[in-house]
Design a protein around this motif. Structure first.
Motif, PDB file in Angstrom:
ATOM      1  N   GLY A   9       0.796  -1.222   0.000  1.00  0.00           N
ATOM      2  CA  GLY A   9       0.000   0.000   0.000  1.00  0.00           C
ATOM      3  C   GLY A   9       0.821   1.261   0.000  1.00  0.00           C
ATOM      4  O   GLY A   9       0.694   2.109   0.869  1.00  0.00           O
ATOM      5  N   CYS A  10       1.653   1.402  -0.969  1.00  0.00           N
ATOM      6  CA  CYS A  10       2.587   2.521  -0.981  1.00  0.00           C
ATOM      7  C   CYS A  10       2.004   3.789  -1.587  1.00  0.00           C
ATOM      8  O   CYS A  10       2.608   4.843  -1.487  1.00  0.00           O
ATOM      9  CB  CYS A  10       3.836   2.148  -1.773  1.00  0.00           C
ATOM     10  SG  CYS A  10       3.473   1.829  -3.509  1.00  0.00           S
ATOM     11  N   GLY A  11       0.884   3.694  -2.245  1.00  0.00           N
ATOM     12  CA  GLY A  11       0.325   4.883  -2.883  1.00  0.00           C
ATOM     13  C   GLY A  11       1.124   5.327  -4.088  1.00  0.00           C
ATOM     14  O   GLY A  11       1.192   6.507  -4.417  1.00  0.00           O
ATOM     15  N   GLY A  12       1.771   4.402  -4.764  1.00  0.00           N
ATOM     16  CA  GLY A  12       2.510   4.747  -5.971  1.00  0.00           C
ATOM     17  C   GLY A  12       3.999   4.875  -5.769  1.00  0.00           C
ATOM     18  O   GLY A  12       4.725   5.198  -6.684  1.00  0.00           O
ATOM     19  N   GLY A  13       4.492   4.598  -4.583  1.00  0.00           N
ATOM     20  CA  GLY A  13       5.917   4.789  -4.313  1.00  0.00           C
ATOM     21  C   GLY A  13       6.789   3.582  -4.569  1.00  0.00           C
ATOM     22  O   GLY A  13       7.953   3.579  -4.211  1.00  0.00           O
ATOM     23  N   CYS A  14       6.268   2.532  -5.167  1.00  0.00           N
ATOM     24  CA  CYS A  14       7.075   1.340  -5.424  1.00  0.00           C
ATOM     25  C   CYS A  14       8.143   1.584  -6.473  1.00  0.00           C
ATOM     26  O   CYS A  14       9.142   0.887  -6.513  1.00  0.00           O
ATOM     27  CB  CYS A  14       6.202   0.185  -5.903  1.00  0.00           C
ATOM     28  SG  CYS A  14       5.280  -0.581  -4.586  1.00  0.00           S
ATOM     29  N   ARG A  15       7.889   2.495  -7.327  1.00  0.00           N
ATOM     30  CA  ARG A  15       8.830   2.746  -8.411  1.00  0.00           C
ATOM     31  C   ARG A  15      10.112   3.317  -7.847  1.00  0.00           C
ATOM     32  O   ARG A  15      10.160   4.446  -7.406  1.00  0.00           O
ATOM     33  CB  ARG A  15       8.220   3.751  -9.370  1.00  0.00           C
ATOM     34  CG  ARG A  15       8.157   3.238 -10.737  1.00  0.00           C
ATOM     35  CD  ARG A  15       7.670   4.336 -11.641  1.00  0.00           C
ATOM     36  NE  ARG A  15       8.629   4.520 -12.679  1.00  0.00           N
ATOM     37  CZ  ARG A  15       8.486   4.054 -13.889  1.00  0.00           C
ATOM     38  NH1 ARG A  15       7.400   3.423 -14.199  1.00  0.00           N
ATOM     39  NH2 ARG A  15       9.407   4.221 -14.783  1.00  0.00           N
ATOM     40  N   ARG A  16      11.140   2.500  -7.842  1.00  0.00           N
ATOM     41  CA  ARG A  16      12.436   2.940  -7.345  1.00  0.00           C
ATOM     42  C   ARG A  16      13.343   3.193  -8.525  1.00  0.00           C
ATOM     43  O   ARG A  16      13.345   2.448  -9.488  1.00  0.00           O
ATOM     44  CB  ARG A  16      13.077   1.879  -6.465  1.00  0.00           C
ATOM     45  CG  ARG A  16      12.358   1.661  -5.179  1.00  0.00           C
ATOM     46  CD  ARG A  16      13.095   0.680  -4.314  1.00  0.00           C
ATOM     47  NE  ARG A  16      13.263  -0.584  -5.013  1.00  0.00           N
ATOM     48  CZ  ARG A  16      14.335  -1.363  -4.886  1.00  0.00           C
ATOM     49  NH1 ARG A  16      15.317  -1.033  -4.105  1.00  0.00           N
ATOM     50  NH2 ARG A  16      14.425  -2.504  -5.546  1.00  0.00           N
ATOM     51  N   GLU A  17      14.087   4.232  -8.418  1.00  0.00           N
ATOM     52  CA  GLU A  17      15.069   4.533  -9.458  1.00  0.00           C
ATOM     53  C   GLU A  17      16.443   4.218  -8.907  1.00  0.00           C
ATOM     54  O   GLU A  17      16.797   4.644  -7.810  1.00  0.00           O
ATOM     55  CB  GLU A  17      14.999   6.007  -9.836  1.00  0.00           C
ATOM     56  CG  GLU A  17      15.979   6.370 -10.929  1.00  0.00           C
ATOM     57  CD  GLU A  17      15.841   7.816 -11.332  1.00  0.00           C
ATOM     58  OE1 GLU A  17      16.799   8.573 -11.078  1.00  0.00           O
ATOM     59  OE2 GLU A  17      14.799   8.178 -11.882  1.00  0.00           O
ATOM     60  N   ILE A  18      17.189   3.438  -9.645  1.00  0.00           N
ATOM     61  CA  ILE A  18      18.555   3.109  -9.265  1.00  0.00           C
ATOM     62  C   ILE A  18      19.462   3.682 -10.340  1.00  0.00           C
ATOM     63  O   ILE A  18      19.281   3.404 -11.523  1.00  0.00           O
ATOM     64  CB  ILE A  18      18.765   1.591  -9.154  1.00  0.00           C
ATOM     65  CG1 ILE A  18      17.872   1.025  -8.058  1.00  0.00           C
ATOM     66  CG2 ILE A  18      20.219   1.268  -8.871  1.00  0.00           C
ATOM     67  CD1 ILE A  18      17.892  -0.472  -7.957  1.00  0.00           C
ATOM     68  N   VAL A  19      20.401   4.457  -9.912  1.00  0.00           N
ATOM     69  CA  VAL A  19      21.366   5.047 -10.836  1.00  0.00           C
ATOM     70  C   VAL A  19      22.581   4.130 -10.897  1.00  0.00           C
ATOM     71  O   VAL A  19      23.159   3.791  -9.863  1.00  0.00           O
ATOM     72  CB  VAL A  19      21.767   6.464 -10.377  1.00  0.00           C
ATOM     73  CG1 VAL A  19      22.820   7.044 -11.307  1.00  0.00           C
ATOM     74  CG2 VAL A  19      20.547   7.361 -10.306  1.00  0.00           C
ATOM     75  N   LEU A  20      22.944   3.717 -12.100  1.00  0.00           N
ATOM     76  CA  LEU A  20      24.079   2.832 -12.312  1.00  0.00           C
ATOM     77  C   LEU A  20      25.085   3.482 -13.247  1.00  0.00           C
ATOM     78  O   LEU A  20      24.701   4.096 -14.239  1.00  0.00           O
ATOM     79  CB  LEU A  20      23.629   1.509 -12.940  1.00  0.00           C
ATOM     80  CG  LEU A  20      22.649   0.655 -12.161  1.00  0.00           C
ATOM     81  CD1 LEU A  20      22.192  -0.522 -13.005  1.00  0.00           C
ATOM     82  CD2 LEU A  20      23.274   0.165 -10.870  1.00  0.00           C
ATOM     83  N   THR A  21      26.344   3.311 -12.938  1.00  0.00           N
ATOM     84  CA  THR A  21      27.397   3.730 -13.857  1.00  0.00           C
ATOM     85  C   THR A  21      27.523   2.658 -14.938  1.00  0.00           C
ATOM     86  O   THR A  21      27.043   1.525 -14.755  1.00  0.00           O
ATOM     87  CB  THR A  21      28.738   3.881 -13.124  1.00  0.00           C
ATOM     88  OG1 THR A  21      29.145   2.589 -12.640  1.00  0.00           O
ATOM     89  CG2 THR A  21      28.652   4.882 -11.974  1.00  0.00           C
ATOM     90  N   SER A  24      36.358  -2.526  -9.380  1.00  0.00           N
ATOM     91  CA  SER A  24      36.394  -2.541  -7.919  1.00  0.00           C
ATOM     92  C   SER A  24      35.389  -1.554  -7.347  1.00  0.00           C
ATOM     93  O   SER A  24      34.619  -1.874  -6.438  1.00  0.00           O
ATOM     94  CB  SER A  24      37.801  -2.205  -7.412  1.00  0.00           C
ATOM     95  OG  SER A  24      38.691  -3.236  -7.703  1.00  0.00           O
ATOM     96  N   GLU A  25      35.399  -0.354  -7.891  1.00  0.00           N
ATOM     97  CA  GLU A  25      34.453   0.663  -7.435  1.00  0.00           C
ATOM     98  C   GLU A  25      33.014   0.233  -7.725  1.00  0.00           C
ATOM     99  O   GLU A  25      32.124   0.379  -6.887  1.00  0.00           O
ATOM    100  CB  GLU A  25      34.755   2.002  -8.101  1.00  0.00           C
ATOM    101  CG  GLU A  25      33.867   3.113  -7.605  1.00  0.00           C
ATOM    102  CD  GLU A  25      34.213   4.472  -8.189  1.00  0.00           C
ATOM    103  OE1 GLU A  25      33.627   5.459  -7.728  1.00  0.00           O
ATOM    104  OE2 GLU A  25      35.056   4.561  -9.110  1.00  0.00           O
ATOM    105  N   ALA A  26      32.798  -0.331  -8.912  1.00  0.00           N
ATOM    106  CA  ALA A  26      31.453  -0.776  -9.288  1.00  0.00           C
ATOM    107  C   ALA A  26      30.954  -1.864  -8.344  1.00  0.00           C
ATOM    108  O   ALA A  26      29.808  -1.821  -7.888  1.00  0.00           O
ATOM    109  CB  ALA A  26      31.453  -1.274 -10.732  1.00  0.00           C
ATOM    110  N   LEU A  27      31.803  -2.843  -8.030  1.00  0.00           N
ATOM    111  CA  LEU A  27      31.393  -3.902  -7.108  1.00  0.00           C
ATOM    112  C   LEU A  27      31.061  -3.352  -5.729  1.00  0.00           C
ATOM    113  O   LEU A  27      30.083  -3.759  -5.105  1.00  0.00           O
ATOM    114  CB  LEU A  27      32.494  -4.963  -6.984  1.00  0.00           C
ATOM    115  CG  LEU A  27      32.581  -5.968  -8.117  1.00  0.00           C
ATOM    116  CD1 LEU A  27      33.861  -6.772  -8.021  1.00  0.00           C
ATOM    117  CD2 LEU A  27      31.370  -6.889  -8.105  1.00  0.00           C
TER     118      LEU A  27
END
Length: 122
Positions: free
Chosen positions: A13-25, A66-69
């Motif tokens: 019951g998140c009211g639309g907040g399930c959409r998560r944005e993940i920023v990836l290099t 290494s940084e990515a991991l």
């Protein structure tokens, strides 16, 4: 039920907040997709450090991987386990890194791979 309803199956019951944005290099995205193909990658590190090392991939430098991991682990997308080295894998190239183990996708990482494969990256 979809996200945005009071009975959202994903979050309760998140009211639309399930959409998560993940920023990836780009190196993070490359490692995620690679782990989606092979399931496990070898990783290693020194006793006196926390920096993971993966020497198997060639599109980016070992320092970039290494940084990515590290970031993928912090984002909860990858699990690094130094107690589970890969069987029948020659860790000779990791001679200066005594802690040897494996990297694998978490459930959130698998979901991220599926989104990347279906929708691509922006």
């Amino acid at each position: 039920m979809g996200c945005g309803t009071s009975n959202c199956e994903k979050c309760g019951g998140c009211g639309g907040g399930c959409r998560r944005e993940i920023v990836l290099t780009p190196p993070e995205a490359a490692l995620l997709l690679r782990l989606g193909e092979v399931a496990f990658l070898p990783v290693a590190r020194r006793y006196d450090g926390e920096t993971p090392v993966c020497l198997e991939e060639a599109d980016y430098t070992p320092a970039e991987y290494s940084e990515a991991l590290s970031w993928l682990q912090l984002k909860g997308l990858v699990s690094l386990d130094y107690d589970l080295p890969l069987r029948n894998f020659d860790y000779a190239a990791y001679g200066e890194y005594p802690l040897r183990g494996s990297a694998a996708l978490t459930a959130a990482g698998q979901e991220a791979v599926e989104v990347l494969e279906l929708q691509g990256a922006e």
